[in-house]
Structure formats: structure tokens, C-alpha cells
Design a protein around this motif. Structure first.
Motif, PDB file in Angstrom:
ATOM      1  N   GLY A 108      -7.072  34.585 -21.135  1.00 10.54           N
ATOM      2  CA  GLY A 108      -8.351  35.196 -21.450  1.00 10.54           C
ATOM      3  C   GLY A 108      -9.118  35.577 -20.194  1.00 10.54           C
ATOM      4  N   VAL A 109      -9.255  34.614 -19.280  1.00 11.85           N
ATOM      5  CA  VAL A 109     -10.027  34.898 -18.064  1.00 11.85           C
ATOM      6  C   VAL A 109      -9.309  35.920 -17.202  1.00 11.85           C
ATOM      7  CG1 VAL A 109     -11.161  33.859 -16.092  1.00 11.85           C
ATOM      8  CG2 VAL A 109     -10.843  32.543 -18.153  1.00 11.85           C
ATOM      9  N   TYR A 110      -8.007  35.801 -17.100  1.00  5.13           N
ATOM     10  CA  TYR A 110      -7.235  36.714 -16.271  1.00  5.13           C
ATOM     11  C   TYR A 110      -7.469  38.153 -16.686  1.00  5.13           C
ATOM     12  CZ  TYR A 110      -3.028  38.652 -14.013  1.00  5.13           C
ATOM     13  OH  TYR A 110      -2.153  39.365 -13.251  1.00  5.13           O
ATOM     14  N   VAL A 111      -7.405  38.419 -17.981  1.00 10.05           N
ATOM     15  CA  VAL A 111      -7.517  39.796 -18.445  1.00 10.05           C
ATOM     16  C   VAL A 111      -8.971  40.246 -18.503  1.00 10.05           C
ATOM     17  CG1 VAL A 111      -7.027  41.363 -20.342  1.00 10.05           C
ATOM     18  CG2 VAL A 111      -5.395  39.611 -19.749  1.00 10.05           C
ATOM     19  N   LEU A 112      -9.864  39.362 -18.922  1.00  5.82           N
ATOM     20  CA  LEU A 112     -11.239  39.801 -19.126  1.00  5.82           C
ATOM     21  C   LEU A 112     -11.984  40.018 -17.812  1.00  5.82           C
ATOM     22  CD1 LEU A 112     -13.084  40.423 -21.518  1.00  5.82           C
ATOM     23  CD2 LEU A 112     -14.069  38.173 -21.252  1.00  5.82           C
ATOM     24  N   THR A 113     -11.914  39.046 -16.910  1.00  5.23           N
ATOM     25  CA  THR A 113     -12.707  39.195 -15.694  1.00  5.23           C
ATOM     26  C   THR A 113     -11.901  39.062 -14.411  1.00  5.23           C
ATOM     27  OG1 THR A 113     -13.186  36.850 -15.554  1.00  5.23           O
ATOM     28  CG2 THR A 113     -14.727  38.201 -16.814  1.00  5.23           C
ATOM     29  N   GLY A 114     -10.707  38.509 -14.507  1.00  3.76           N
ATOM     30  CA  GLY A 114      -9.915  38.292 -13.307  1.00  3.76           C
ATOM     31  C   GLY A 114     -10.592  37.358 -12.316  1.00  3.76           C
ATOM     32  N   GLY A 115     -11.524  36.546 -12.778  1.00  9.05           N
ATOM     33  CA  GLY A 115     -12.235  35.660 -11.875  1.00  9.05           C
ATOM     34  C   GLY A 115     -13.711  36.005 -11.860  1.00  9.05           C
ATOM     35  N   GLY A 116     -14.009  37.138 -12.476  1.00  7.49           N
ATOM     36  CA  GLY A 116     -15.403  37.469 -12.717  1.00  7.49           C
ATOM     37  C   GLY A 116     -16.114  38.094 -11.557  1.00  7.49           C
ATOM     38  N   PRO A 117     -17.367  38.426 -11.695  1.00  4.90           N
ATOM     39  CA  PRO A 117     -18.089  38.945 -10.545  1.00  4.90           C
ATOM     40  C   PRO A 117     -17.984  37.920  -9.418  1.00  4.90           C
ATOM     41  CG  PRO A 117     -19.486  38.869 -12.489  1.00  4.90           C
ATOM     42  CD  PRO A 117     -18.225  38.205 -12.851  1.00  4.90           C
ATOM     43  N   GLY A 118     -17.423  38.307  -8.312  1.00  2.94           N
ATOM     44  CA  GLY A 118     -17.245  37.348  -7.233  1.00  2.94           C
ATOM     45  C   GLY A 118     -16.305  36.248  -7.694  1.00  2.94           C
ATOM     46  N   TYR A 119     -16.760  35.032  -7.649  1.00  2.00           N
ATOM     47  CA  TYR A 119     -15.945  33.905  -8.089  1.00  2.00           C
ATOM     48  C   TYR A 119     -16.570  33.217  -9.282  1.00  2.00           C
ATOM     49  CZ  TYR A 119     -13.156  34.074  -3.848  1.00  2.00           C
ATOM     50  OH  TYR A 119     -12.299  34.458  -2.853  1.00  2.00           O
TER      51      TYR A 119
END
Lengths: 283, 425, 270
Positions: free
Chosen positions: A226-237
Motif C-alpha cells: 500500500g505505502v509503496y504504491v500510494l506514496t513511495g515513502g510520502g512527501p519527504g520521509y
């Protein structure tokens, strides 16, 4: 001699072989190789506690743990009360209930990547439908994946959406096992539905409640796709959860030994959660 | 005379055997998509002229390229020919054969003439430190701007070189243009740009700031202008002249540009194919010129691995040179892939008018670009620094950290890399 | 009154839950020009199959479909075999360490691919299974949940059935095939359905094991085309996405009971 092992045990050998190679062996090697430094091409170099010392200073690793905790704090309440509410509405075995349950269960069945892709499209700042609806209602659009808190919230929503099916069914199973007599007794005593639920039914669901809580915590903590596809780590970290950080360290920076050290910590925390869950289930 | 029968039989058998044996099979790793189509078209033509060579094309996706070659080198499972994107090209030069002996043989010119025929920035890419030619250019790209001509017409703003203005904008003029075109068309943003270190490098270079100088020293905290110039870049997002989602959430810049939310796209010659599909009036334009005028080149190169088998190496070299030379296979490849040519004054018969404009704009940009732009970006330090740079700047744009902190973090990564790679200063 | 509130609540939640699905499917039928139009359209104005054609042709979807199908089917067959046999052996066998082994199975319930990503990759590489579809099958055939479920199921089979067959002189193998296996039909059915779905949906393992495009599975391809240099237009991405969820949807609709009831005794996906 016959009593020690009977040949029925042999049936379990293939399964145990796979268990050993693909589950136990990785776990053991995590502890061993974390003392080495390795980039996959040259042979591993022994570094003793080096990796762990680096770990203590690695601000981004501890940030990822903190992100995971923040995510848990945001997601678990939603993951608890939303499925509960749905379960309360749908626990009777009517056709209507059964059909509706299927709709809510379906996101759980969906492949993580496909479901997350759908969310990503929905949450697009300019072209996503959600912001369009929000703007039409007169509010200002939410920078879903652009700012840290909305991004975390987006992941929370995604997780809740994905887990509702499972958790709702757990609650339904639990609710169905509460005998009707309890409800009758409370009603006779003059309690309304709300009070009946909170003071009578809910406490009786203690086991189910704990089961739901621990399952939710375990799933959210481990989430990767989920995180990988949606934000890849998100804004910054800001949405870089621990599994994702480990993945990046290992497979984009090729610091395998160091990634092993991080995996040790992650494994131990997962283990702790698992132990608690098991204790709960055994009751 | 009895022997005559035997001799002739022997000769026939020998010829047959050598004909069969002369069939060489070359394994080619390529990147799939249009690149593969281009190679297939070129190969089809080559096979007509050289029927005794067989090809096997294998797809390697861009994202996993390095891993695959690493594993290939470890296991000895290497192909004869490979297309390599420019970031990885320097690292694998040592495994490629030197093409110089074959240039004279198969193209009839000296290696020097060969290198002079292409843009300098392309020539620099294919030659190693000893002057050996390790690759041929397969397709060549330059960064440039694309403008939405309809929006510019509505705002009555000329653009260079095809929109009524021959000289590039200065940076100040450019910002003014962005503001005006955004207002005149009531757009939410002005310009789209993909979130990559290459774009940032180009922007900084134009404004006279180097990320790494010619000695590969990290300059962002040493150059007094660096901080200011970076601040200006970041403020573009705050003013909604650029699209925050593109640099925070890695949103595809084509989304906003083809969707009409922006009027300018900072991309390059490779965008042609995608932009054509949107069926809008998109025209290539010069990048702005400030302290410097330059553009970052890129592209894919084609090389032959050292496999140790002489006849296969030679066949591979022959094919590589054929497909990489203007007038031979190169044109076939370019027409299929809509890429620009790496050669100066090379007129390719594309079927789309816009390619002429692309060649004109990007060719000019290639000519004005100094060589240090290539050599610095060729270094392993720079290629490994790209991800940290992008992550840190993205975090600053997202408001997650201050610019000073980001520069400090990049400096730390730089130091780590230098220590690891043992870079000579 | 309460009824009304409940109904409104359910309808609102239903709309919210189906919103991502609806918008994705609707958008997948938009043309390239429309998908990026601003403001976004709720319903496709000029429906087009551009996205689907791109997905199938350009993006090589059939190759990925073939890979995914192969992995899912083969893995399911092996999983069912070893889980049924394994459950039988661990539940009904007698041996030293029986309790310990059973405990072990329970303890490993939490070890999924995400938790041991890096060492799993290294081991798979050691076995030479990188970029090999078997590398997606073999590491996945042992599922802690499946095993646990099988053990619980087997425990419920009365020992008398087995003893009486023993008395009749049947060998262990015969007992298994003639008695246990037929009795396990519900278990086999449930395991098959779950295993197929899990393998179809799998993302982490393919991400680790496969980097050759021709071996991608559907979910991996879907993730990769989103991050790619050059960008894939969203109508293609969503068309791809829609196509990949169809098989699991069909399975879900047909076999709802299995999924929703879960398997008995806490065998729900951990």
C-alpha cells in the motif's frame, strides 16, 4: 522405537522442509548476517556491532518506526469502530445483510496494488474525484499526497478500506454468538438500544474486540504494498514506514548487511506483537 | 581423376558446413517498447543485407537494468549487444569492446572523423578515458521546453524560436512569461517538470550553479549563489508556478501539461511521441539562457560485450556500427522511435513535421552545451547522488525540512560516496 | 427511527467504499484527452477503449496474465498437497516434539514476506530462483495460515476412523488416500480458493524475485508501469487495474461463503 515417530509424521515432511528453507532459515540468517557488511557482489565483510551502532544513529530508521506508530494511532481506531458499526447493522442473517456484507468485504479481496492504484487516482490533487467533490461542496481541496499529515491519513483510509471486510466479519461472528437472552433481559430492564449495546453486548465481545485490535495492529505494521504504491515513502520521509525503508536500503543502496540489522529490529517488534496476539487468541 | 569426385564432394560439404557455421546468432538486450520496435525494424533491414546473421532480442526494463547486468557479469551470462541508458554507460565501459579498429573497416572513415560527425556532447559519452570508442549512439536526447502554442497565442506572448522570437528568454523574462501565460489562460499552474536530478542539474547549470564541479567537488554548500538559486526554484512551487504534486508526489508531468493545467513543459526531445498523442498544439522551444545556456543530454547507447569469441565480437561490432551510423540503420531506428539524431546536419526523413522543429531546437542546444555538463554527469558519484538530491529537495518543497538541512544531508551522502568509491579529486 | 439512521449510514458507507472502484472503472473508459481534462468528469463523456487497447497491446498484458496464472495454479496445487499432508502428519502423527512443532507453526504465523524480505531474497538467489517463475511458487507454497487451518481441520477428524482402518490392516498411505483425503474436501476447496487468490494478489514476492519484464506478474506490472520513466497515461493504468481484479472478483462472487465465513477455528488470514 515405534512410539518415537510413526510414519504418519512423514506426511508432514514436505511442508516442514518448505517451512525450514523459506521461513526459518531467513529468520536465522537475519540474526547472523546482520553482523556483516555486504553489497551482494563482493564477499561479506565482518563488522561486528558496526551495523547496529550505525542503526542507533540513523535518524531515518527511527523516523520510520515513529511513522509506523503514528500510522497505527491513526488507523487502528478507524479500523475498530467502522467495522464494528457495519457489523452491528449487518449481523442478522437477512439477504439484504448478506449482499451488503459482500460489498464491504470485497476491498479486502482485492489485490493490494490494484486497490491502492484506485485510491491514488481518486486522491489526485487536481484530477481526482474526491477533491472535485470537496470543491463542489464549497471546501478547499485537500492536498492528499502532498503534505505529511494528509498523506498519512490517506494511508490510514486505504488500510481501513482494505481491512474492513475481515474485521467486520470477525465482529459479526462475535455478535452472532451473543445469545439473544442478554438483549432481551436488558430491554426488559428499560435500557434503550444504545445503552444495551455499550453496556451489555460490547463487554461480552471482549475476545472479539481484542482479536480485531491485534489483527489490525499486525496488518498495519506490516503493510508494504500500500505505502509503496500510494506514496513511495510520502512527501519527504513522512510516510516511510519501516518495511519500505528496509527495502530501499537493501535494494536501491545495496547495503545488505545494514538492512539485515534493521530487519532484526523489525522482526523483534513483529514478534512481540505476534506473541501478544497469540496470548489473546488462546483465551 | 577419380579424386576429382572426392575433392568436389569435399568442397561441396565444406562450403555447406561453412555456410551453416557462418550463421552467427547475436543476443541483444534492449529496453522494450518503442526502442525494441526500432531495433526490430533496423534488424529486419540488416538481415536482408546480411542473411547469415540471426538475432535474439531480450527485453530488460529500465528500472532493473543495473541489477540484471550486475547479475549477468557475476554469472557470465552476458549477451553480445546491449543498449544502455546514459547513467549506466560509464560503469560498464570496461566490459565493452573497443570499436575503433572496426570503424575504418566497416564505415570507411577514421575514428576521429566518426567522432567529429556527431555533436560533441554525444562524442564525449561514447569514449572512455583512454580514447577508446566503446559505444555507438542509439538514440540521443536533449532537454528542452515544450509550449502549449494555443495558450501562448491567447496570451499574445512570443516564444523562441518558432513562436515569433529568435533569442532564448533570460531567466527573469522567463518567470514573467510564466506568470503572464498562467493569468491570461486562468490556469492553476504555469509549468510542469518531472522530478529528477537531471532537470535540477539543468536548471542550476543555466543559472550558473554547479552541483559538482569539474573536479567532482560538491559545490552546493560552497558556491555562494547556490542557496539563493535553489530558494528561487522552491518558491516557484509555493507560488503555484510549478506543480507541487509533481515534485512532492512524483506526479507524471505529462498529466498536467496534456491536460491543459500548465502551459509549459520542461522535458526534452524524447517527449515527442507522447505529446503527439494528446493532439494538441505543442511546440518545442529553447530553454532559457541565464548565466549559461546549456542543456543536459542523454539517451541510449549501443555496445558490444567482450565475450572472448572473435567472430561474434566482430559481427556484433559490425552491426552496432551499422545501426549507429547516419544514413545506414540509424535512420530506420530514428524514424520508428521519433528520436532526434546525434549527428550534426543529419536530415532524417521523419513522417511528422514537429521532428524537424525538435531537431532544430535540440541540435542548437546540443551545440551550445559545454563538455563539463557531460563529464560531470558521467561520473559514478553524480549518478549515485541523484536519488538523495531528489529526495531531499522534494522534502524541502513539501515543507518537511529546511533547505540548509537538505544541503547538509546531501553533503553527508556525498562524503559517504566519495569515501566508498575512492574518488580521485 | 433507528432503522432510518442505520439505512442512511449503510448507504453512505456503501457509496464511499465503492467510490474508488467506480471512479477507476469509469475513468478507464475515458480517452487520453478526457482523462487529463480539468475539471475531472464523473462519467466518461466519450467512452473509449483506448486504455484497454494500450494495456493489452503495448503493455504486454497477456504475457503477465500467463505468468500469473501459471504461478497461481501450480502454487495452489502444491500448497494444497503439502498443507493437507502436513496438517494430517502434524495433527495425527505421533512423534517427539509434536507439541513443539505445532507451537512452531503457530509462532510462524506472523512471518510473512514483508518481515523477512531481505534474507528471503538472498536465499532465493542462492537457490538460483531469481527471475524464475518457480521462484514465485516455491517460497510461497508453505503458508502459515494454510498450514494452521489444515492442522485445525485434521484435528477434528475422529481418531476412530483411522484406527479402525489400521485394524483392518491398511497401510498409512492407504489410510490417507482412502479416508482422510475424501474427508478433506471442504478443506481442499477452501485452501485452493485462498491460495489462488493470495498468489494472484501477491506483490512483495514478485517484486523481490523478478526483474525481467517477460516474467512479471500482473500486480507487479501494474506497480511498475506507474513509476516508469516516461509515464503511462492513467486510462491505461486503470484499464490494466480493472482487468486484473476481474478474476478475483469472479472467484469471490462464486465462493463468497468460503471467504466470508472464514475457515473455522481462527483460520482467518493472519
Amino acid at each position: 522405537m515405534k512410539k518415537l515417530i510413526n510414519s504418519r509424521f512423514l506426511f508432514a515432511v514436505p511442508a516442514l522442509a518448505f517451512l525450514f528453507i523459506f521461513v526459518l532459515l531467513p529468520v536465522f540468517s537475519v540474526f547472523v548476517l546482520s553482523f556483516f557488511s555486504w553489497d551482494l557482489i563482493s564477499p561479506p565483510k565482518f563488522t561486528g556491532w558496526g551495523n547496529f551502532l550505525r542503526l542507533l544513529e540513523d535518524k531515518w530508521f527511527w523516523n520510520s518506526i515513529w511513522v509506523s506508530i503514528k500510522l497505527l494511532m491513526m488507523t487502528v481506531p478507524m479500523c475498530f469502530f467502522v467495522p464494528l458499526a457495519l457489523a452491528v447493522c449487518l449481523y442478522k442473517e437477512t439477504t439484504f445483510s448478506k449482499i451488503l456484507r459482500a460489498f464491504f468485504y470485497w476491498p479486502y479481496m482485492m489485490p493490494a496494488v490494484a486497490g491502492t492504484t484506485m485510491f491514488k487516482w481518486l486522491l489526485s490533487y487536481d484530477l481526482g474525484l474526491l477533491n472535485h467533490i470537496i470543491k463542489s461542496a464549497g471546501f478547499s481541496p485537500v492536498p492528499w499526497l502532498l503534505k505529511p499529515t494528509p498523506a498519512l491519513f490517506a494511508i490510514s483510509l486505504l488500510r481501513t478500506w482494505g481491512m474492513t471486510g475481515l474485521l467486520m466479519m470477525m465482529f459479526i461472528t462475535g455478535l452472532q454468538s451473543v445469545p439473544e437472552e442478554f438483549h432481551e433481559a436488558a430491554r426488559v430492564d428499560g435500557a434503550n438500544r444504545w445503552q444495551t449495546f455499550w453496556y451489555v453486548t460490547f463487554p461480552l465481545l471482549k475476545n472479539t474486540n481484542l482479536l480485531v485490535l491485534t489483527t489490525a495492529i499486525a496488518h498495519v505494521f506490516r503493510d508494504f504494498a500500500g505505502v509503496y504504491v500510494l506514496t513511495g515513502g510520502g512527501p519527504g520521509y513522512s510516510t516511510m514506514v519501516t518495511p519500505l525503508y528496509i527495502y530501499n536500503t537493501a535494494f536501491t543502496q545495496w547495503r545488505i548487511g545494514y538492512a539485515y540489522a534493521m530487519s532484526v529490529v523489525f522482526l523483534l517488534i513483529s514478534f512481540a506483537i505476534a506473541v501478544v496476539t497469540l496470548r489473546v487468541r488462546e483465551r | 581423376m577419380k579424386y576429382f569426385k572426392w575433392i568436389s564432394l569435399f568442397l561441396i560439404v565444406a562450403v555447406a558446413v561453412s555456410a551453416v557455421a557462418a550463421k552467427i546468432k547475436l543476443v541483444v538486450w534492449c529496453g522494450g517498447g518503442t526502442e525494441r520496435e526500432g531495433l526490430e525494424a533496423a534488424i529486419a533491414e540488416y538481415k536482408k543485407q546480411n542473411p547469415n546473421v540471426e538475432f535474439e532480442l531480450v527485453d530488460v526494463p529500465y528500472a532493473q537494468y543495473e541489477q540484471k547486468v550486475r547479475l549477468g557479469i557475476m554469472s557470465g551470462d552476458l549477451p553480445d549487444l546491449v543498449t544502455i541508458t546514459y547513467p549506466y554507460a560509464p560503469g560498464y565501459m570496461q566490459y565493452m569492446i573497443d570499436l575503433r579498429p572496426y570503424i575504418q573497416k566497416y564505415l570507411g572513415i577514421t575514428p576521429d572523423q566518426y567522432l567529429k560527425a556527431m555533436y560533441d556532447v554525444a562524442a564525449v559519452r561514447i569514449v572512455d578515458t583512454k580514447g577508446e570508442v566503446r559505444y555507438v549512439p542509439l538514440h540521443f536526447t536533449m532537454q528542452c521546453l515544450w509550449v502549449n502554442a494555443d495558450y501562448f497565442k491567447k496570451a499574445k506572448i512570443p516564444f523562441p524560436p518558432f513562436g515569433g522570437r529568435s533569442e532564448p528568454w533570460t531567466w527573469e523574462e522567463f518567470i514573467d512569461v510564466l506568470k503572464k501565460v498562467k493569468e491570461a489562460n486562468n490556469l492553476p499552474y504555469a509549468m510542469s517538470m518531472q522530478r529528477t536530478a537531471e532537470r535540477l542539474f539543468n536548471y542550476l547549470g543555466i543559472r550558473g550553479v554547479k552541483i559538482l564541479d569539474e573536479n567532482l567537488e560538491f559545490m552546493l554548500d560552497k558556491d555562494p549563489r547556490a542557496r539563493q538559486v535553489l530558494e528561487e526554484f522552491i518558491s516557484l512551487f509555493k507560488e503555484n508556478l510549478m506543480v507541487p504534486a509533481e515534485w512532492i508526489a512524483a506526479q507524471d508531468p505529462n498529466m498536467a501539461f496534456t491536460g491543459g493545467l500548465t502551459a509549459v513543459l520542461w522535458a526534452g526531445s524524447w517527449s515527442t511521441l507522447d505529446l503527439l498523442k494528446a493532439e494538441k498544439n505543442f511546440v518545442p522551444a529553447y530553454l532559457p539562457k541565464d548565466a549559461e545556456w546549456l542543456s543536459c543530454e542523454g539517451g541510449r547507447f549501443f555496445g558490444a560485450f567482450k565475450t572472448g569469441k572473435q567472430d561474434r565480437e566482430e559481427a556484433a561490432a559490425e552491426f552496432a556500427l551499422w545501426v549507429g551510423w547516419k544514413g545506414l540503420g540509424y535512420d530506420i531506428y530514428l524514424k520508428k522511435t521519433y528520436h532526434m539524431s546525434a549527428y550534426k546536419e543529419h536530415e532524417v526523413d521523419y513522417d511528422k513535421e514537429v521532428m524537424k522543429q525538435v531537431q532544430a531546437v535540440c541540435g542548437r542546444l546540443a551545440e551550445v552545451t559545454p563538455n563539463w555538463v557531460v563529464t560531470v554527469r558521467n561520473s559514478t558519484v553524480y549518478s549515485r547522488l541523484q536519488t538523495p538530491i531528489v529526495n531531499q529537495i522534494s522534502a524541502v518543497i513539501a515543507g518537511q525540512m529546511s533547505l540548509d538541512e537538505a544541503i547538509k544531508n546531501i553533503r553527508k551522502e556525498y562524503e559517504k560516496l566519495v569515501a566508498e568509491l575512492g574518488v580521485k579529486k | 427511527m433507528a432503522r432510518c439512521i442505520k439505512l442512511i449510514f449503510l448507504i453512505v458507507m456503501l457509496l464511499l467504499y465503492m467510490l474508488p472502484v467506480y471512479y477507476s472503472i469509469a475513468s478507464s473508459f475515458k480517452s487520453l484527452k478526457e482523462i487529463y481534462s480539468y475539471p475531472p468528469t464523473v462519467f466518461p463523456q466519450n467512452p473509449s477503449l483506448q486504455g484497454y487497447i494500450e494495456a493489452l497491446r503495448k503493455q504486454d498484458m497477456l504475457t503477465y496474465l500467463r505468468n500469473t496464472l501459471f504461478v497461481a495454479v501450480v502454487a495452489t496445487i502444491i500448497t494444497v498437497m503439502i498443507s493437507v499432508m502436513g496438517g494430517y502428519g502434524l495433527a495425527k502423527g505421533t512423534f517427539i516434539g509434536k507439541i513443539a512443532l505445532n507451537r512452531l507453526v503457530v509462532m510462524t504465523l506472523f512471518i510473512t514476506a514483508q518481515v523477512i524480505m531481505v534474507p528471503l531474497f538472498v536465499i532465493i538467489r542462492r537457490l538460483g530462483l531469481i527471475n524464475n517463475l518457480w521462484g514465485l511458487i516455491l517460497p510461497a507454497v508453505y503458508t502459515p495460515t494454510g498450514m494452521f487451518t489444515a492442522i485445525q481441520y485434521m484435528k477434528d477428524i475422529p481418531d476412530e476412523f483411522l484406527e479402525s482402518a489400521k485394524v483392518d490392516g491398511a497401510s498409512e498411505w492407504v489410510i490417507f488416500w482412502k479416508i482422510v483425503f475424501p474427508l478433506s474436501k471442504p478443506l481442499i476447496a477452501a485452501l485452493s480458493i485462498f491460495s489462488f487468490t493470495w498468489r494472484w494478489n501477491d506483490f512483495v514476492l514478485p517484486l523481490l524475485v523478478v526483474n525481467r519484464r517477460s516474467l512479471y506478474t500482473l500486480q507487479l506490472a501494474l506497480a511498475v508501469i506507474q513509476g516508469e520513466f516516461g509515464g503511462t497515461p492513467w486510462n491505461t493504468i486503470l484499464a490494466f487495474s480493472t482487468l486484473t481484479i476481474i478474476p478475483t472478483l469472479v472467484i469471490f462472487l462464486l465462493f463468497q461463503r468460503f471467504f466470508m465465513r472464514g475457515i473455522t477455528a481462527g483460520g482467518l488470514k493472519y
